[in-house]
Design a protein around this motif. Sequence first.
Motif, PDB file in Angstrom:
ATOM      1  N   LEU A  12       0.823  -1.212   0.000  1.00  0.00           N
ATOM      2  CA  LEU A  12       0.000   0.000   0.000  1.00  0.00           C
ATOM      3  C   LEU A  12       0.857   1.261   0.000  1.00  0.00           C
ATOM      4  N   ASP A  13       2.046   1.176   0.547  1.00  0.00           N
ATOM      5  CA  ASP A  13       2.914   2.338   0.696  1.00  0.00           C
ATOM      6  C   ASP A  13       3.383   2.876  -0.650  1.00  0.00           C
ATOM      7  N   LEU A  14       3.652   2.003  -1.617  1.00  0.00           N
ATOM      8  CA  LEU A  14       4.190   2.430  -2.912  1.00  0.00           C
ATOM      9  C   LEU A  14       3.230   3.328  -3.682  1.00  0.00           C
ATOM     10  N   PRO A  15       1.954   2.921  -3.901  1.00  0.00           N
ATOM     11  CA  PRO A  15       1.050   3.838  -4.605  1.00  0.00           C
ATOM     12  C   PRO A  15       0.792   5.134  -3.842  1.00  0.00           C
ATOM     13  N   ILE A  16       0.795   5.077  -2.516  1.00  0.00           N
ATOM     14  CA  ILE A  16       0.568   6.301  -1.743  1.00  0.00           C
ATOM     15  C   ILE A  16       1.710   7.281  -1.964  1.00  0.00           C
ATOM     16  N   LYS A  17       2.946   6.776  -1.982  1.00  0.00           N
ATOM     17  CA  LYS A  17       4.087   7.664  -2.226  1.00  0.00           C
ATOM     18  C   LYS A  17       4.023   8.298  -3.610  1.00  0.00           C
ATOM     19  N   LEU A  18       3.464   7.563  -4.574  1.00  0.00           N
ATOM     20  CA  LEU A  18       3.361   8.089  -5.930  1.00  0.00           C
ATOM     21  C   LEU A  18       2.201   9.071  -6.095  1.00  0.00           C
ATOM     22  N   LEU A  19       1.106   8.799  -5.410  1.00  0.00           N
ATOM     23  CA  LEU A  19      -0.123   9.567  -5.647  1.00  0.00           C
ATOM     24  C   LEU A  19      -0.344  10.710  -4.678  1.00  0.00           C
ATOM     25  N   VAL A  20       0.243  10.630  -3.488  1.00  0.00           N
ATOM     26  CA  VAL A  20      -0.092  11.586  -2.431  1.00  0.00           C
ATOM     27  C   VAL A  20       1.036  12.591  -2.220  1.00  0.00           C
ATOM     28  N   ARG A  21       0.679  13.869  -2.193  1.00  0.00           N
ATOM     29  CA  ARG A  21       1.590  14.955  -1.808  1.00  0.00           C
ATOM     30  C   ARG A  21       0.857  15.782  -0.756  1.00  0.00           C
ATOM     31  N   ASN A  48     -10.575   4.812  11.019  1.00  0.00           N
ATOM     32  CA  ASN A  48      -9.766   3.622  10.763  1.00  0.00           C
ATOM     33  C   ASN A  48      -9.482   3.556   9.271  1.00  0.00           C
ATOM     34  N   SER A  49      -8.367   4.139   8.879  1.00  0.00           N
ATOM     35  CA  SER A  49      -7.991   4.185   7.468  1.00  0.00           C
ATOM     36  C   SER A  49      -6.504   3.944   7.354  1.00  0.00           C
ATOM     37  N   LYS A  50      -6.146   2.855   6.706  1.00  0.00           N
ATOM     38  CA  LYS A  50      -4.731   2.542   6.511  1.00  0.00           C
ATOM     39  C   LYS A  50      -4.075   3.556   5.572  1.00  0.00           C
ATOM     40  N   VAL A  51      -4.856   4.098   4.632  1.00  0.00           N
ATOM     41  CA  VAL A  51      -4.324   5.120   3.730  1.00  0.00           C
ATOM     42  C   VAL A  51      -3.928   6.363   4.532  1.00  0.00           C
ATOM     43  N   ASP A  52      -4.810   6.779   5.447  1.00  0.00           N
ATOM     44  CA  ASP A  52      -4.504   7.937   6.294  1.00  0.00           C
ATOM     45  C   ASP A  52      -3.273   7.662   7.148  1.00  0.00           C
ATOM     46  N   LEU A  53      -3.189   6.454   7.684  1.00  0.00           N
ATOM     47  CA  LEU A  53      -2.079   6.099   8.562  1.00  0.00           C
ATOM     48  C   LEU A  53      -0.750   6.144   7.813  1.00  0.00           C
ATOM     49  N   LEU A  54      -0.713   5.593   6.604  1.00  0.00           N
ATOM     50  CA  LEU A  54       0.530   5.588   5.840  1.00  0.00           C
ATOM     51  C   LEU A  54       0.884   6.983   5.326  1.00  0.00           C
ATOM     52  N   THR A  55      -0.137   7.783   5.011  1.00  0.00           N
ATOM     53  CA  THR A  55       0.119   9.175   4.624  1.00  0.00           C
ATOM     54  C   THR A  55       0.756   9.936   5.781  1.00  0.00           C
ATOM     55  N   LEU A  56       0.230   9.692   6.981  1.00  0.00           N
ATOM     56  CA  LEU A  56       0.818  10.293   8.179  1.00  0.00           C
ATOM     57  C   LEU A  56       2.244   9.806   8.383  1.00  0.00           C
ATOM     58  N   ARG A  57       2.474   8.530   8.169  1.00  0.00           N
ATOM     59  CA  ARG A  57       3.805   7.953   8.401  1.00  0.00           C
ATOM     60  C   ARG A  57       4.856   8.600   7.506  1.00  0.00           C
ATOM     61  N   LEU A 149     -18.387   0.308  -0.009  1.00  0.00           N
ATOM     62  CA  LEU A 149     -18.486   1.458  -0.908  1.00  0.00           C
ATOM     63  C   LEU A 149     -17.553   2.585  -0.464  1.00  0.00           C
ATOM     64  N   LYS A 150     -17.374   2.695   0.851  1.00  0.00           N
ATOM     65  CA  LYS A 150     -16.442   3.694   1.368  1.00  0.00           C
ATOM     66  C   LYS A 150     -15.023   3.390   0.904  1.00  0.00           C
ATOM     67  N   LYS A 151     -14.690   2.102   0.899  1.00  0.00           N
ATOM     68  CA  LYS A 151     -13.349   1.714   0.451  1.00  0.00           C
ATOM     69  C   LYS A 151     -13.132   2.116  -1.007  1.00  0.00           C
ATOM     70  N   ILE A 152     -14.134   1.862  -1.831  1.00  0.00           N
ATOM     71  CA  ILE A 152     -14.024   2.235  -3.247  1.00  0.00           C
ATOM     72  C   ILE A 152     -13.936   3.751  -3.387  1.00  0.00           C
ATOM     73  N   LYS A 153     -14.774   4.449  -2.617  1.00  0.00           N
ATOM     74  CA  LYS A 153     -14.757   5.909  -2.652  1.00  0.00           C
ATOM     75  C   LYS A 153     -13.384   6.451  -2.243  1.00  0.00           C
ATOM     76  N   LYS A 154     -12.759   5.817  -1.259  1.00  0.00           N
ATOM     77  CA  LYS A 154     -11.452   6.252  -0.797  1.00  0.00           C
ATOM     78  C   LYS A 154     -10.409   6.131  -1.895  1.00  0.00           C
ATOM     79  N   ILE A 155     -10.509   5.069  -2.683  1.00  0.00           N
ATOM     80  CA  ILE A 155      -9.559   4.876  -3.790  1.00  0.00           C
ATOM     81  C   ILE A 155      -9.666   6.025  -4.778  1.00  0.00           C
ATOM     82  N   PHE A 156     -10.903   6.359  -5.162  1.00  0.00           N
ATOM     83  CA  PHE A 156     -11.091   7.452  -6.122  1.00  0.00           C
ATOM     84  C   PHE A 156     -10.710   8.799  -5.509  1.00  0.00           C
TER      85      PHE A 156
END
Length: 820
Positions: A12-21, A48-57, A149-156
């Motif tokens: 999960l960390d790799l796409p977040i590093k590419l997509l998130v600034r 409870n969001s792993k995306v949020d957690l890794l963005t924070l990390r 549906l929230k998970k899908i929404k989070k991806i978009f």
Amino acid sequence: MLNWNKIYYMLLDLPIKLLVRSKVIPTNLRTEVYFDSLKSMIYVLPYNSKVDLLTLRIQCLRQDLPDPLVPLNIDGVILPRYIFIHDQPCVLSLYNKELYFISLFHNYLNLHYANPALDIKLVPVSVMFGRSPDIESKTTKISAYFYFLKKIKKIFTVLWLGRDSFIFFSRSLSLRYIVINYGTDKYITQKLARMARIHFARQRLVSAGPRLPVRQNLFNKLLTSKSIIKAIKDEARNKNISLEKAKKNTIKLMEEISANFSYETIRLFDRVLSWTWNRLYQRFYIFNIERVRQLAEMGHNIVYVPCHRSHMDYLLLSYVLYHQGLAPPYIAAGINLNFWPIGTVLRRLGAFFIRRTFKGSKLYSIIFREYLSELFMHGCSVEYFIEGGRSRTGRLLEPKTGTLTMTVQAILRGVSRPITLIPIYIGYEHVMEVESYKEELHGLPKKKEGFWQMMRGLRKLCNFGQVYFNFGEPLILGTWLSQKVPQWRDHIDTIEIQRPTWLASIVHEIAITLMVRINNAATANSINLCSTVLLASRQLSLSRPQFLAQLACYLELLRNIPYSLEITVPDLTPEALLTYALEMNKFTVEYNTISDVICLSRDQAVLMTYYRNNIQHLLILPSLVANIIFRHPGVNRTQLQKTIMLLYPLLKAELFMRYSEKELSPLIDSIIDELTRQGLIDVNKMQFYPEKIFLHVLKLLAESISETLQRYAIIFSLLNKNSKLNRSMLENKSYMIAQQLSILHWINASGFFDKAVFSTLVLTLRNEEYINDTGDIVNRKVSKIYNILSKLVTSDVLSTIENSILPISKLASKDAFGEQ
């Protein structure tokens, strides 16, 4: 961490590093969040969001903060370093069970109970992808059964808003403090969790703003207002038209006024403005923004009241607030900016338009008041310029109190959230309109804003240097009213029936206080300091050693006798400030074998007075002390203080200065001590003499107030020689003489003969009883101050003033003095 968890996070960390600034707010984490101990920190997240957690990390590792994925090991007890307040919904569960995070809180509290030396800090962190406020008519609640549906929404959301994400760090909370004061039982953990939920909800409100009203629904609501219904009936009766026609006129006015806020437009223009500002401005300096953030988090309605010096003000301020994690405000913009395509864009950025005057349209006034009140009812932050228009001289203008009155009326109508006014000083090193300001002050008509003028203005874009934002002392409206009018709450909900008798005077007092607090937050920079140095020289030129000595004198005065606790002074050396000013191409250098000469042409000098006037109030009293000592060697302390006490009310009214009469005497003593320490004056038997070694420094300091004293000499000379001048003639003749004086004596200040300055001065004369209520001149008081001023201006200037007054005396004797 289990191996499969490690794999999951790695994938999960790799796409977040590419997509998130992501942007971290606040930018100065160590100061505002209070990280006392980095080892014992726990991050508290709302969802409870792993995306949020890794963005924070990612950001934690960049900021040298503990890795949230590395657990805490306390006395052999291993617990996670992060906590989610809202756990993910459980689709199959048909009963409520204890949430995991409550048990974690309880475990941490128990550890503190067992280990008295332990003090873990909770750091609330919000991760937001985009900051779009919700729409009022839109429901955002999603059932737990559609959690996928929230998970899908989070991806978009990450795909679309990954580069528009924000991480908000809040102030840390000590668990040791909670254990000592509240204990460790389950009730405390539940209360702590509830407080965390409230905090995150407020954080969302602060950063994104309240839910947006649907524009048509807002219009419909306004049309049900009793005030507007009555105004529509009055409009129909007064203009002899049908109610339907009057209602259509009302809706048309609502469309003219109201904003059409769009987050997508803000997000787009954030990209455009970021690109633009990076090319125009070298850096933004932002001071005291944390006090605004704290007030917003406490639930205050924020009203931003900046000084107004450029069309850049509202764009820059909204940009700064957005990047500081605060919701962009609704902005009261002049109707002159409502032209295609700028008007449409500004509306979508939050601008609502206001006419220059409400006279002649009672319906418009009521609609505007109701619209502004509705914004406050919704909890929206608002921005307006209390000066009304842009300052053409660089000084603050007399405040216009219309919008401020409506703000006070809103609180009298029972707005639930406290309204707090934030004065803001905006300082520039280059104002793009300054040349047109000079033309307007010389009598040329103001150029009307329009598309083609805007396009011509774009050609003037260049290096504008640095911009300074200093957020001044807040004025909490409810607290202010309670101090000044203890019975003000008795008028709540009665504002529609009758305006309180105290409203006008209180609003005027608030307006003056805001202007004083704006000046209290002034920012000295290289351009306005260097301008102050050169403009004091009659030749508009100084050798480099003279220039640096004078600059050092000003810096020491500002640092050792600060005008207020909120002013900012550059921590650079005089050499560094001069080098930077020369790089900005504001001054020229003539090189010779003895010493470089720093100089200004006359045209440059007129423009540079604008920047000097930005900070004139900071040095005006030291300059007055220097002027009196320079022109009256041997003056004693008592004489010095009496002279300044007489002149200070005029300076205070013109420059919105902060000192009371009680503060003035010790301040004068401090200035004398500082000038003595710098070696500029010599004290001999309680009398003050200029020190010959540094006479040129004292003389230049004294010259900084010369133009102000010359203006005072003009008006008091007129009063002294003409007892039959009315107010209008006094203002006009003062303006004419000042204009002539500027030509004959090469006074390089466009604001020297500004009509508004003389208008303020005449009003002050009445308040200080130089002119009484019947319009008569109090000759004794006028003669006394005229005698003082005649000795503080040069003989040639005084001679020109008196010769210019002779023909006016003959004309004025024909008129009877009366108030106009």
